[in-house]
Motif scaffolding. Structure first.
Motif, PDB file in Angstrom:
ATOM      1  N   GLU A  85       0.824  -1.209   0.000  1.00 16.13           N
ATOM      2  CA  GLU A  85       0.000   0.000   0.000  1.00 16.13           C
ATOM      3  C   GLU A  85       0.859   1.261   0.000  1.00 16.13           C
ATOM      4  O   GLU A  85       0.580   2.223  -0.735  1.00 16.13           O
ATOM      5  N   HIS A  86       1.924   1.255   0.807  1.00 16.63           N
ATOM      6  CA  HIS A  86       2.831   2.403   0.849  1.00 16.63           C
ATOM      7  C   HIS A  86       3.457   2.635  -0.521  1.00 16.63           C
ATOM      8  O   HIS A  86       3.556   3.775  -0.987  1.00 16.63           O
ATOM      9  N   ARG A  87       3.855   1.554  -1.184  1.00 15.51           N
ATOM     10  CA  ARG A  87       4.459   1.670  -2.512  1.00 15.51           C
ATOM     11  C   ARG A  87       3.457   2.245  -3.512  1.00 15.51           C
ATOM     12  O   ARG A  87       3.788   3.109  -4.326  1.00 15.51           O
ATOM     13  N   ALA A  88       2.206   1.780  -3.432  1.00 21.51           N
ATOM     14  CA  ALA A  88       1.189   2.254  -4.370  1.00 21.51           C
ATOM     15  C   ALA A  88       0.895   3.735  -4.192  1.00 21.51           C
ATOM     16  O   ALA A  88       0.582   4.440  -5.163  1.00 21.51           O
ATOM     17  N   ARG A  89       1.022   4.229  -2.962  1.00 17.50           N
ATOM     18  CA  ARG A  89       0.649   5.609  -2.683  1.00 17.50           C
ATOM     19  C   ARG A  89       1.810   6.597  -2.776  1.00 17.50           C
ATOM     20  O   ARG A  89       1.584   7.799  -2.941  1.00 17.50           O
ATOM     21  N   THR A  90       3.048   6.121  -2.666  1.00 22.55           N
ATOM     22  CA  THR A  90       4.173   7.054  -2.603  1.00 22.55           C
ATOM     23  C   THR A  90       5.205   6.855  -3.703  1.00 22.55           C
ATOM     24  O   THR A  90       6.145   7.644  -3.799  1.00 22.55           O
ATOM     25  N   MET A  91       5.047   5.811  -4.533  1.00 24.98           N
ATOM     26  CA  MET A  91       6.059   5.525  -5.550  1.00 24.98           C
ATOM     27  C   MET A  91       5.422   5.362  -6.916  1.00 24.98           C
ATOM     28  O   MET A  91       4.290   4.905  -7.054  1.00 24.98           O
ATOM     29  N   GLY A  92       6.186   5.739  -7.944  1.00 23.63           N
ATOM     30  CA  GLY A  92       5.812   5.470  -9.321  1.00 23.63           C
ATOM     31  C   GLY A  92       6.922   4.678  -9.987  1.00 23.63           C
ATOM     32  O   GLY A  92       8.091   4.784  -9.601  1.00 23.63           O
ATOM     33  N   PHE A  93       6.571   3.880 -10.993  1.00 29.35           N
ATOM     34  CA  PHE A  93       7.543   3.009 -11.646  1.00 29.35           C
ATOM     35  C   PHE A  93       7.469   3.160 -13.165  1.00 29.35           C
ATOM     36  O   PHE A  93       6.386   3.190 -13.749  1.00 29.35           O
ATOM     37  N   VAL A  94       8.657   3.246 -13.777  1.00 28.73           N
ATOM     38  CA  VAL A  94       8.783   3.256 -15.235  1.00 28.73           C
ATOM     39  C   VAL A  94       9.812   2.195 -15.589  1.00 28.73           C
ATOM     40  O   VAL A  94      10.956   2.261 -15.126  1.00 28.73           O
ATOM     41  N   PHE A  95       9.410   1.218 -16.405  1.00 25.96           N
ATOM     42  CA  PHE A  95      10.308   0.128 -16.759  1.00 25.96           C
ATOM     43  C   PHE A  95      10.633   0.153 -18.243  1.00 25.96           C
ATOM     44  O   PHE A  95      10.020   0.862 -19.032  1.00 25.96           O
ATOM     45  N   GLN A  96      11.618  -0.662 -18.615  1.00 24.75           N
ATOM     46  CA  GLN A  96      11.991  -0.782 -20.026  1.00 24.75           C
ATOM     47  C   GLN A  96      10.811  -1.315 -20.838  1.00 24.75           C
ATOM     48  O   GLN A  96      10.512  -0.821 -21.919  1.00 24.75           O
ATOM     49  N   ALA A  97      10.160  -2.367 -20.323  1.00 22.75           N
ATOM     50  CA  ALA A  97       8.930  -2.864 -20.939  1.00 22.75           C
ATOM     51  C   ALA A  97       7.789  -1.939 -20.513  1.00 22.75           C
ATOM     52  O   ALA A  97       7.681  -1.580 -19.347  1.00 22.75           O
ATOM     53  N   PHE A  98       6.976  -1.539 -21.462  1.00 25.17           N
ATOM     54  CA  PHE A  98       5.985  -0.512 -21.172  1.00 25.17           C
ATOM     55  C   PHE A  98       4.895  -1.016 -20.223  1.00 25.17           C
ATOM     56  O   PHE A  98       4.314  -0.246 -19.457  1.00 25.17           O
ATOM     57  N   ASN A  99       4.570  -2.315 -20.281  1.00 21.72           N
ATOM     58  CA  ASN A  99       3.584  -2.919 -19.371  1.00 21.72           C
ATOM     59  C   ASN A  99       2.236  -2.212 -19.425  1.00 21.72           C
ATOM     60  O   ASN A  99       1.582  -2.023 -18.394  1.00 21.72           O
ATOM     61  N   LEU A 100       1.830  -1.819 -20.623  1.00 19.91           N
ATOM     62  CA  LEU A 100       0.503  -1.231 -20.800  1.00 19.91           C
ATOM     63  C   LEU A 100      -0.507  -2.330 -21.127  1.00 19.91           C
ATOM     64  O   LEU A 100      -0.165  -3.341 -21.746  1.00 19.91           O
ATOM     65  N   ILE A 101      -1.744  -2.134 -20.715  1.00 25.39           N
ATOM     66  CA  ILE A 101      -2.802  -3.109 -21.003  1.00 25.39           C
ATOM     67  C   ILE A 101      -3.297  -2.867 -22.426  1.00 25.39           C
ATOM     68  O   ILE A 101      -3.821  -1.791 -22.729  1.00 25.39           O
ATOM     69  N   PRO A 102      -3.126  -3.849 -23.315  1.00 27.91           N
ATOM     70  CA  PRO A 102      -3.374  -3.601 -24.750  1.00 27.91           C
ATOM     71  C   PRO A 102      -4.796  -3.154 -25.073  1.00 27.91           C
ATOM     72  O   PRO A 102      -4.992  -2.374 -26.012  1.00 27.91           O
ATOM     73  N   VAL A 103      -5.797  -3.655 -24.335  1.00 30.27           N
ATOM     74  CA  VAL A 103      -7.185  -3.339 -24.685  1.00 30.27           C
ATOM     75  C   VAL A 103      -7.658  -2.037 -24.067  1.00 30.27           C
ATOM     76  O   VAL A 103      -8.778  -1.595 -24.334  1.00 30.27           O
ATOM     77  N   PHE A 104      -6.803  -1.405 -23.246  1.00 29.93           N
ATOM     78  CA  PHE A 104      -7.150  -0.134 -22.622  1.00 29.93           C
ATOM     79  C   PHE A 104      -6.593   1.014 -23.448  1.00 29.93           C
ATOM     80  O   PHE A 104      -5.519   0.915 -24.036  1.00 29.93           O
ATOM     81  N   SER A 105      -7.306   2.121 -23.451  1.00 27.15           N
ATOM     82  CA  SER A 105      -6.796   3.344 -24.057  1.00 27.15           C
ATOM     83  C   SER A 105      -5.695   3.926 -23.180  1.00 27.15           C
ATOM     84  O   SER A 105      -5.486   3.485 -22.040  1.00 27.15           O
ATOM     85  N   ALA A 106      -5.012   4.940 -23.704  1.00 23.45           N
ATOM     86  CA  ALA A 106      -3.956   5.596 -22.924  1.00 23.45           C
ATOM     87  C   ALA A 106      -4.500   6.127 -21.603  1.00 23.45           C
ATOM     88  O   ALA A 106      -3.919   5.925 -20.535  1.00 23.45           O
ATOM     89  N   VAL A 107      -5.643   6.797 -21.657  1.00 25.86           N
ATOM     90  CA  VAL A 107      -6.187   7.393 -20.429  1.00 25.86           C
ATOM     91  C   VAL A 107      -6.634   6.310 -19.452  1.00 25.86           C
ATOM     92  O   VAL A 107      -6.478   6.462 -18.226  1.00 25.86           O
ATOM     93  N   GLU A 108      -7.134   5.199 -19.944  1.00 26.57           N
ATOM     94  CA  GLU A 108      -7.533   4.111 -19.055  1.00 26.57           C
ATOM     95  C   GLU A 108      -6.322   3.464 -18.399  1.00 26.57           C
ATOM     96  O   GLU A 108      -6.364   3.083 -17.226  1.00 26.57           O
ATOM     97  N   ASN A 109      -5.233   3.338 -19.145  1.00 27.58           N
ATOM     98  CA  ASN A 109      -4.003   2.802 -18.565  1.00 27.58           C
ATOM     99  C   ASN A 109      -3.482   3.697 -17.449  1.00 27.58           C
ATOM    100  O   ASN A 109      -2.987   3.210 -16.428  1.00 27.58           O
TER     101      ASN A 109
END
Length: 245
Positions: A85-109
């Motif tokens: 929970e602490h990680r979800a609320r205080t940290m952001g992550f950017v990885f080499q693999a984009f890890n986007l959900i293919p069926v979601f739009s940019a705003v939904e992701n």
């Protein structure tokens, strides 16, 4: 957060990977402090411990010794659920693999992590749209990942990482899947977010061109920090040192 206190404080951090009876040390009593608003690059040869460092300092991996505090909280004194929970609320992550959900739009992701921590849907959508506009994708909010270039997809992941207003963003090889031009654009964006908005970023990279862009560069070798250099850098493209040759 007291701006005179480190946002990240790691003391004596050790990590050992074990396979059967074989123990492979990965981090060897590492100490590191990162202040609010810093942009820190971490470089080193393959196997030096860069990604392990990021995973341990963010609490994604357990440690075998030492202490890690982020935003005043001892990560490994928490239960797994509290740390998540602490990680979800205080940290952001950017990885080499984009890890986007293919069926979601940019705003939904971008809005999905906000919804998962209980943000009201209307507020989550507003913040997602605002962040996409901030990263230059206000005109692409309804596009799915397959309709975006690699650089645009990485900007979506940056918007996703920042939409929750994290204390710190961890970026692991964020330009590794991009060509040099797109990599420079993504790095421009990270530098702007750091300089204009004071976003704290710790970035792992093997690319010396990216390492040249950060105001603080840490080098690792064999699980240890071997160099920690602060220097002035230009916002776009090159360091502030005069050209050579």
């Amino acid at each position: 957060m007291d701006t005179h206190q480190p946002l990240l404080l790691a003391t004596g951090v050790r990590k050992v990977y074990r396979t059967g009876s074989v123990a492979v040390p990965a981090l060897l009593g590492l100490d590191l402090a990162v202040g609010p608003g810093e942009l820190v690059g971490v470089m080193g040869p393959s196997g030096s411990g860069k990604t392990t460092l990021l995973n341990c300092l963010s609490g994604l991996d357990d440690i075998d010794g030492g202490r890690v505090e982020v935003d005043g909280h001892d990560l490994f004194a928490m239960s797994d659920a509290a740390r998540t929970e602490h990680r979800a609320r205080t940290m952001g992550f950017v990885f080499q693999a984009f890890n986007l959900i293919p069926v979601f739009s940019a705003v939904e992701n971008v809005e999905l992590p906000l919804l998962l921590v209980g943000t009201r849907p209307r507020e989550a959508r507003r913040r997602a749209v605002d962040m996409l506009d901030r990263v230059g994708l206000g005109h692409r909010t309804d596009h799915r990942p397959s309709e975006l270039s690699g650089g645009e997809q990485q900007r979506v992941t940056i918007a996703r990482a920042l939409a929750g207003r994290p204390a710190i963003v961890w970026a692991d090889e964020p330009t590794g899947n991009l060509d040099s031009a797109m990599a420079a654009q993504v790095m421009d964006l990270l530098c702007e977010l750091n300089q204009d908005e004071g976003q704290t970023i710790v970035l792992v990279t093997h690319d010396s061109a990216i390492g040249d862009r950060v105001p603080r560069l840490i080098r690792m070798r064999d699980g240890r920090l071997v160099d920690d250099v602060r220097r002035p850098v230009a916002l776009s493209g090159t360091t502030a040192d005069p050209p050579r040759g």
